[in-house]
Enzyme design. Structure first.
Site, PDB file in Angstrom:
ATOM      1  CE  LYS A  53      -3.301   1.778   8.045  1.00 23.33           C
ATOM      2  NZ  LYS A  53      -4.056   2.287   6.910  1.00 23.33           N
ATOM      3  N   GLY A 101       6.052  -3.912   4.013  1.00 15.96           N
ATOM      4  CA  GLY A 101       5.959  -5.309   4.443  1.00 15.96           C
ATOM      5  C   GLY A 101       7.185  -5.721   5.255  1.00 15.96           C
ATOM      6  CD  GLU A 141       4.955  -3.112  -7.234  1.00 14.23           C
ATOM      7  OE1 GLU A 141       5.250  -2.596  -6.141  1.00 14.23           O
ATOM      8  OE2 GLU A 141       4.104  -4.002  -7.365  1.00 14.23           O
ATOM      9  CD  GLU A 165       0.005 -12.612  -0.975  1.00 17.05           C
ATOM     10  OE1 GLU A 165       0.634 -12.317  -2.004  1.00 17.05           O
ATOM     11  OE2 GLU A 165      -0.064 -13.770  -0.538  1.00 17.05           O
ATOM     12  N   GLY A 196       0.619  -4.941   0.621  1.00 18.71           N
ATOM     13  CA  GLY A 196       1.116  -3.602   0.331  1.00 18.71           C
ATOM     14  C   GLY A 196       2.511  -3.674  -0.255  1.00 18.71           C
ATOM     15  CB  SER A 197       5.049  -1.063  -0.671  1.00 21.18           C
ATOM     16  OG  SER A 197       5.159  -0.634   0.663  1.00 21.18           O
ATOM     17  CB  ALA A 228       9.394  -0.293   1.418  1.00 18.75           C
ATOM     18  CB  CYS A 281       0.628  -6.849  -6.593  1.00 16.66           C
ATOM     19  SG  CYS A 281      -0.885  -7.804  -6.603  1.00 16.66           S
TER      20      CYS A 281
HETATM   21  P1  NAD Z   1       1.778   0.555   1.264  1.00 16.16           P
HETATM   22  O1  NAD Z   1       2.750  -0.470   1.684  1.00 16.16           O
HETATM   23  O2  NAD Z   1       2.214   1.960   1.214  1.00 16.16           O
HETATM   24  O3  NAD Z   1       0.507   0.544   2.243  1.00 16.16           O
HETATM   25  C1  NAD Z   1      -0.236  -0.633   2.485  1.00 16.16           C
HETATM   26  C2  NAD Z   1      -0.948  -0.497   3.822  1.00 16.16           C
HETATM   27  O4  NAD Z   1       0.054  -0.474   4.858  1.00 16.16           O
HETATM   28  C3  NAD Z   1      -1.751   0.792   3.977  1.00 16.16           C
HETATM   29  O5  NAD Z   1      -2.938   0.519   4.676  1.00 16.16           O
HETATM   30  C4  NAD Z   1      -0.817   1.661   4.809  1.00 16.16           C
HETATM   31  O6  NAD Z   1      -1.487   2.653   5.563  1.00 16.16           O
HETATM   32  C5  NAD Z   1      -0.180   0.627   5.726  1.00 16.16           C
HETATM   33  N1  NAD Z   1       1.098   1.021   6.321  1.00 16.16           N
HETATM   34  C6  NAD Z   1       1.950   2.004   5.930  1.00 16.16           C
HETATM   35  N2  NAD Z   1       3.017   2.047   6.760  1.00 16.16           N
HETATM   36  C7  NAD Z   1       2.846   1.077   7.680  1.00 16.16           C
HETATM   37  C8  NAD Z   1       3.619   0.611   8.782  1.00 16.16           C
HETATM   38  N3  NAD Z   1       4.781   1.169   9.110  1.00 16.16           N
HETATM   39  N4  NAD Z   1       3.153  -0.439   9.493  1.00 16.16           N
HETATM   40  C9  NAD Z   1       1.990  -1.046   9.152  1.00 16.16           C
HETATM   41  N5  NAD Z   1       1.200  -0.631   8.142  1.00 16.16           N
HETATM   42  C10 NAD Z   1       1.627   0.414   7.407  1.00 16.16           C
HETATM   43  O7  NAD Z   1       1.202   0.045  -0.123  1.00 16.16           O
HETATM   44  P2  NAD Z   1       0.192   0.793  -1.081  1.00 16.16           P
HETATM   45  O8  NAD Z   1       0.929   1.924  -1.724  1.00 16.16           O
HETATM   46  O9  NAD Z   1      -1.082   1.048  -0.379  1.00 16.16           O
HETATM   47  O10 NAD Z   1      -0.102  -0.368  -2.174  1.00 16.16           O
HETATM   48  C11 NAD Z   1       0.710  -0.614  -3.262  1.00 16.16           C
HETATM   49  C12 NAD Z   1       1.590  -1.821  -3.034  1.00 16.16           C
HETATM   50  O11 NAD Z   1       0.800  -2.929  -2.657  1.00 16.16           O
HETATM   51  C13 NAD Z   1       2.339  -2.245  -4.270  1.00 16.16           C
HETATM   52  O12 NAD Z   1       3.681  -2.522  -3.968  1.00 16.16           O
HETATM   53  C14 NAD Z   1       1.633  -3.530  -4.706  1.00 16.16           C
HETATM   54  O13 NAD Z   1       2.420  -4.411  -5.448  1.00 16.16           O
HETATM   55  C15 NAD Z   1       1.215  -4.083  -3.396  1.00 16.16           C
HETATM   56  N6  NAD Z   1       0.099  -5.018  -3.552  1.00 16.16           N
HETATM   57  C16 NAD Z   1       0.356  -6.356  -3.472  1.00 16.16           C
HETATM   58  C17 NAD Z   1      -0.675  -7.281  -3.671  1.00 16.16           C
HETATM   59  C18 NAD Z   1      -0.413  -8.771  -3.617  1.00 16.16           C
HETATM   60  O14 NAD Z   1      -1.378  -9.524  -3.553  1.00 16.16           O
HETATM   61  N7  NAD Z   1       0.838  -9.225  -3.648  1.00 16.16           N
HETATM   62  C19 NAD Z   1      -1.968  -6.833  -3.937  1.00 16.16           C
HETATM   63  C20 NAD Z   1      -2.195  -5.473  -4.001  1.00 16.16           C
HETATM   64  C21 NAD Z   1      -1.148  -4.563  -3.805  1.00 16.16           C
END
Ligand code: NAD
Length: 506
Positions: free
Chosen positions: A191, A249, A397, A266, A244-245, A247, A300
């Site tokens: 996804k 995660g 962040e 991550e 992702g974030s 929250a 990140c």
């Molecule tokens: P996000 O958490 O908003 O979204 C990430 C993914 O999760 C998207 O595909 C989104 O559609 C999906 N998603 C949203 N709600 C969901 C749910 N309830 N259940 C399952 N999936 C859901 O993050 P973002 O805004 O796309 O990315 C930014 C964040 O990602 C930042 O916090 C950044 O630090 C983090 N990030 C971490 C790494 C790492 O390797 N640690 C790498 C890149 C980005």
């Protein structure tokens, strides 16, 4: 053809980019009959529409992956390696188009987008090597002294896995999951972020052409609520690998708990770069700028907390301010542009709020980047000094081009300040004393530490952090292990035993 024209050509009806869902080897419309707009962050114009998948599509894709699993997991590591190499080759052949699509959709300068594509190629090639080695490492005998029994440990594919990725490094975060998952023998539902689905859709077309059997890789575009959450809940998904974030995660981990799925997370970071007085300040300024402003700070691993030894703070800040003022911000396709826009309006507004909050909380603003006139989510490099340790600017962040500087007087104080966060992804140390660097690295609660080095990440190493930044690790052998189950097989040794020594289970 220049890069922007190339990306736009891919989006033409006659172009290479497919905007449907990729399920069971077919391109199809979503059952929701809805589509989502995709926006160019430099112009705020809609450049494409993609399918908005829903829970029925999730079920369909997961079942396709489950049907494909028995045959795919029986393939040899060598066979899977050749598929991974074919994907790497396809990505390399489409390098220009993939990089341009990323710049168009994510806003990163073309040179940064090309680095991402090269990383994807290196990652698929590396996991091809690991897949080949599975014949040797996939099953190993375990010596059990003085026992009539012998044991074997096998590594087997985890099953159907859900890969959920963000928008800041769309292709790289995908490759770091997809390549090891396929190498391990898992089948996949991917996804992409609804913000940046275009590079992954192009990747799906490459995967289709690379001879990946139908159902092994399925790609669903759509929102987190309609695709991500049902994937994390689906009973046939064995593991969710999420980037992702923090929250979201947390939400994914809670949802996965209902069916006791494995999770790899991550998440966010709030990382430090520590500059000691004995450092080469030119190098330090380069590393601070790259750690804070690469990808417009949407990393990140952004080292957005700058901890500098008090005696050199004024000099370092002056160098940073000079470089920040000279940073060319603009359209990612324009020659000489060093920083593009933020990737979406939500993030743009969030970063602007952080800057206002920083001013209100009493941090000293050294340079605030005025956004270029016109449309686009542009924010220029911004630097705050003497940021209060209890302010949101210092603790949360930001995910944008905003640096927060504080000074320290002793090594202990630097370590203490760097570790004083709920995150623990990375850190950078800049010092003229290599031994001191290594000693400090040992004391930092971070998954990756760079000493006098830029943020290079090699697929052979590891990726992930301490505390609330990660669960598990990606890259290296750890990335492969994340998609494997471990099975122990115990049986009599060559000579059959006279009586069972232990008839109990584990
Ligand atoms: P996000 O958490 O908003 O979204 C990430 C993914 O999760 C998207 O595909 C989104 O559609 C999906 N998603 C949203 N709600 C969901 C749910 N309830 N259940 C399952 N999936 C859901 O993050 P973002 O805004 O796309 O990315 C930014 C964040 O990602 C930042 O916090 C950044 O630090 C983090 N990030 C971490 C790494 C790492 O390797 N640690 C790498 C890149 C980005």
């Amino acid at each position: 053809m220049n890069a922007e024209t190339l990306a736009r050509a891919a989006l033409e009806p006659s172009g290479s980019l497919r905007t449907q869902l990729y399920i069971d080897g077919c391109w199809c419309a979503a059952e929701t009959r809805r589509r989502l707009p995709v926006v160019n962050p430099s112009t705020e114009q809609i450049i494409a529409e993609v399918e908005a998948a829903g829970p029925d599509d999730v079920d369909c894709a997961v079942r396709a992956a489950a049907r494909a699993l028995p045959a795919w997991k029986r393939t040899t590591g060598t066979a899977r390696a050749s598929v991974l190499r074919a994907i790497a080759h396809g990505v390399e052949a489409r390098r220009a188009c993939l990089a341009s699509l990323q710049s168009l959709n994510n806003g990163k300068p073309l040179a940064e987008a090309q680095i991402d594509v090269d990383d994807v190629v290196a990652t698929f090639n590396y996991y091809a090597e690991l897949a080949e080695q599975l014949a040797q490492t996939g099953a190993s005998g375990v010596a059990i002294p003085s026992s009539a029994y012998q044991a074997q440990i096998r590594r087997e594919p985890a099953g159907v896995v859900a890969l959920i990725v963000p928008w800041n490094f769309p292709m790289v975060t995908t490759a770091w999951k997809l390549a090891p998952a396929l190498a391990a023998g898992c089948t996949v539902v991917l996804k992409p972020s609804e913000v940046t689905p275009l590079p992954e859709l192009e990747l799906a077309a490459i995967i289709e052409q690379a001879g990946v059997p139908r159902g092994v890789v399925n790609v669903l575009t759509g929102t987190g609520t309609e695709v991500g959450a049902p994937l994390a809940a689906h009973p046939l998904v064995a593991k969710v690998s999420f980037t992702g974030s923090t929250a979201v995660g947390t939400q994914v981990m809670k949802t996965a708990a209902d069916t006791i799925k494995g999770v790899g997370l991550e998440l966010g970071g709030k990382s430090s770069i520590i500059v000691f007085a004995d450092a080469d300040l030119e190098l330090a300024a380069d590393l601070v700028m790259a750690g804070g402003f690469f990808n417009a700070g949407q990393m990140c691993s952004a080292t957005s907390r700058v901890l500098v030894e008090r005696s050199v703070q004024a000099e370092l800040v002056a160098r940073l301010a000079d470089r920040a003022t000279r940073t060319v911000v603009g359209d990612p396709f324009t020659a000489g542009v060093q920083m593009g826009p933020l990737t979406n309006r939500t993030q743009y507004e969030r970063v602007k709020r952080f800057i206002e909050r920083g001013k209100a909380d009493g941090a000293r603003l050294v340079i605030e980047g005025e956004a270029p006139a016109g449309p686009g989510y542009f924010v220029k490099p911004t630097i705050f000094v003497d940021v209060p340790v209890d302010s949101v600017l210092w603790r949360e962040e930001i995910f944008g081009p905003v640096l927060c500087v504080r000074s320290f007087d002793t090594d202990e104080a630097a370590v203490c300040a760097a570790n004083d966060t709920e995150f623990g992804l990375v850190a950078t140390i800049v010092t003229g004393d290599a031994e001191r660097g290594k000693k400090i690295a040992g004391e930092l609660e971070a998954g990756v530490v760079w000493i006098n080095a830029p943020q290079l990440i090699f697929p052979q190493t590891s990726w992930g952090g301490y505390k609330r930044s990660s669960v598990g690790r990606e890259l290296g052998p750890f990335g492969l292990a994340a998609f494997q189950e471990i099975k122990q097989i115990l049986m009599p040794a060559a000579e059959p035993p006279r009586a069972a020594q232990n008839s109990g289970g584990a």
